[in-house]
Design an enzyme around this catalytic site. Structure first.
Site, short mmCIF file in Angstrom:
data_model
loop_
_atom_site.label_atom_id
_atom_site.label_comp_id
_atom_site.label_asym_id
_atom_site.label_seq_id
_atom_site.Cartn_x
_atom_site.Cartn_y
_atom_site.Cartn_z
N ARG A 72 -1.59 -2.75 12.35
CA ARG A 72 -2.23 -3.01 13.64
C ARG A 72 -3.00 -4.33 13.58
NH1 ARG A 72 -5.73 2.27 14.42
NH2 ARG A 72 -6.28 1.59 12.32
N HIS A 82 3.83 15.26 -5.35
CA HIS A 82 2.59 15.03 -4.59
C HIS A 82 1.36 15.07 -5.50
CE1 HIS A 82 0.75 15.38 -0.31
NE2 HIS A 82 0.14 14.46 -1.04
N GLU A 89 6.47 21.20 1.39
CA GLU A 89 5.91 21.31 0.05
C GLU A 89 5.30 22.69 -0.16
OE1 GLU A 89 3.14 18.10 -0.45
OE2 GLU A 89 4.65 16.54 -0.18
N GLY A 119 -5.14 0.02 5.21
CA GLY A 119 -6.41 0.70 5.00
C GLY A 119 -6.90 0.47 3.58
N ARG A 120 -7.77 1.36 3.12
CA ARG A 120 -8.39 1.18 1.80
C ARG A 120 -7.38 1.27 0.66
NH1 ARG A 120 -11.67 4.30 4.87
NH2 ARG A 120 -10.84 6.21 3.97
N ILE A 121 -6.50 2.28 0.70
CA ILE A 121 -5.51 2.42 -0.37
C ILE A 121 -4.52 1.25 -0.33
CG2 ILE A 121 -3.61 3.84 -1.26
CD1 ILE A 121 -5.13 6.31 -0.28
N THR A 152 3.95 7.22 -0.82
CA THR A 152 2.96 8.12 -1.41
C THR A 152 1.99 8.61 -0.34
OG1 THR A 152 1.54 6.25 -2.00
CG2 THR A 152 3.09 7.03 -3.69
N ARG A 164 2.82 10.19 3.48
CA ARG A 164 3.29 11.45 4.05
C ARG A 164 4.76 11.32 4.38
NH1 ARG A 164 -0.80 12.52 2.18
NH2 ARG A 164 -2.60 13.68 3.03
#
Length: 329
Positions: free
Chosen positions: A175, A285, A265, A153-155, A234, A236
């Site tokens: 994917r 986090h 958390e 994805g973007r990150i 970073t 989940r």
């Protein structure tokens, strides 16, 4: 409206320019973390709009039943911590922008900071220096190594770009549609999940936590990693099978880990098994915790409140509730 904001640990939001969007509303900010239902219900009994900072507090049916005045939950990003069905039954609108435009650069930057810190043993070297010791080990160079990006994805794409700038070879496991984008960016696509974990020197996870991705990283995946490889998370914690990372580190594959996320958390226990490994770099986090990222997020969150107050709710993730709201009004 009476607005309650939860978990603003450092009372940051009122200092943001976007906070002025709430002018004219009654706003109460809570800087500590409370999850117990009775305590939360007492705090929020008069709340009409609830603002959440990511997934810090779970909003479940037992709490919602005790909040008769609640009309809107406004937040940003995914919402596995919110019982959407219960919100719909109770007539509570959930608005959550999915930030389709730009990546969270703060999270990408922290990912890269953790990779560098683990590769060069920065926390350990700093602690040793402050304790009067001079050099305690030898780090590793990233240039020429293979950075494995799980998800694209973007990150993930941003992190891959950082890796390329550092002279790393990039391999992506994702994917089919995401692999098309990865190839167009010049990266190699893993032929299989097994090849991905066997080949990469650094594996960094970048997929959203949804039912299909929960526990997607298995013990056998980690067991395929090299003894000197690094696992970075970073995204989940529940992307990884419970207990699998600790067991893998004990077994020596991978040899290193860098994490910013945990199963439960906030973490208050310094004896948490994952934190006891010398070759683990961990942060609490903070991937998205920068002033710039907060401003980006809360422009959306506060705009959702303004739109709802004007009778034109936006980014509604439970649209079936709108008929109930219309009837109520």
């Amino acid at each position: 409206m009476k607005i309650s904001i939860l978990d603003d640990y450092f009372d940051t939001l009122r200092t943001l320019p976007s906070f002025q969007k709430l002018k004219g509303h009654e706003v109460e900010i809570w800087t500590d973390h409370v999850q117990e239902t009775a305590a939360l219900a007492a705090r929020l009994k008069d709340t009409e709009c609830l603002v959440l900072i990511r997934e810090r507090t779970k909003i479940q049916a037992d709490l919602l039943e005790r909040l008769p005045r609640l009309k809107l939950i406004s937040q940003r990003s995914v919402y596995p911590h919110i019982d959407i069905e219960a919100c719909t039954r109770r007539g509570v609108v959930v608005s959550s922008s999915q930030h389709a435009g730009t990546p969270c650069y703060a999270a990408a930057e922290l990912t890269w900071a953790l990779i560098l810190a683990a590769a060069r043993q920065l926390p350990q070297q700093m602690a040793a220096l402050k304790a009067g010791k001079w050099q305690i080990g030898v780090g590793t160079t990233l240039r020429g190594k293979t950075l494995g990006v799980f998800g694209y994805g973007r990150i993930a794409a941003t992190v891959a770009g950082y890796g390329k700038a550092f002279g790393m070879n990039i391999m992506v496991c994702a994917r089919d549609a995401s692999l098309v984008r990865a190839r167009s960016d010049g990266h190699a696509a893993a032929r299989s999940k097994a090849e991905f974990f066997e080949s990469c020197d650094v594996v960094t996870l970048h997929v959203r936590l949804v039912p299909a991705t929960r526990h997607i990283i298995k013990a056998e995946d980690l067991a395929r990693m090299k003894p000197d490889a690094m696992l970075v998370n970073t995204s989940r914690a529940p992307l990884i099978e419970p207990g699998a990372l600790v067991a893998a580190l004990r077994a020596g594959r991978p040899g290193y880990a860098a994490v910013d996320v945990f199963e439960d958390e906030p973490v208050r226990d310094p004896d948490l098994p994952l934190l006891r490994f010398d070759k683990v770099v961990a942060t609490p986090h903070i991937g998205y915790v920068t002033r710039e990222e907060y401003e980006t997020q809360f422009i959306d969150i506060f705009d959702q409140i303004v739109a709802f107050a004007a009778g034109r709710p936006i980014n509604v993730v439970n649209p079936d509730v709108l008929e109930r709201v219309a009837e109520r009004n």
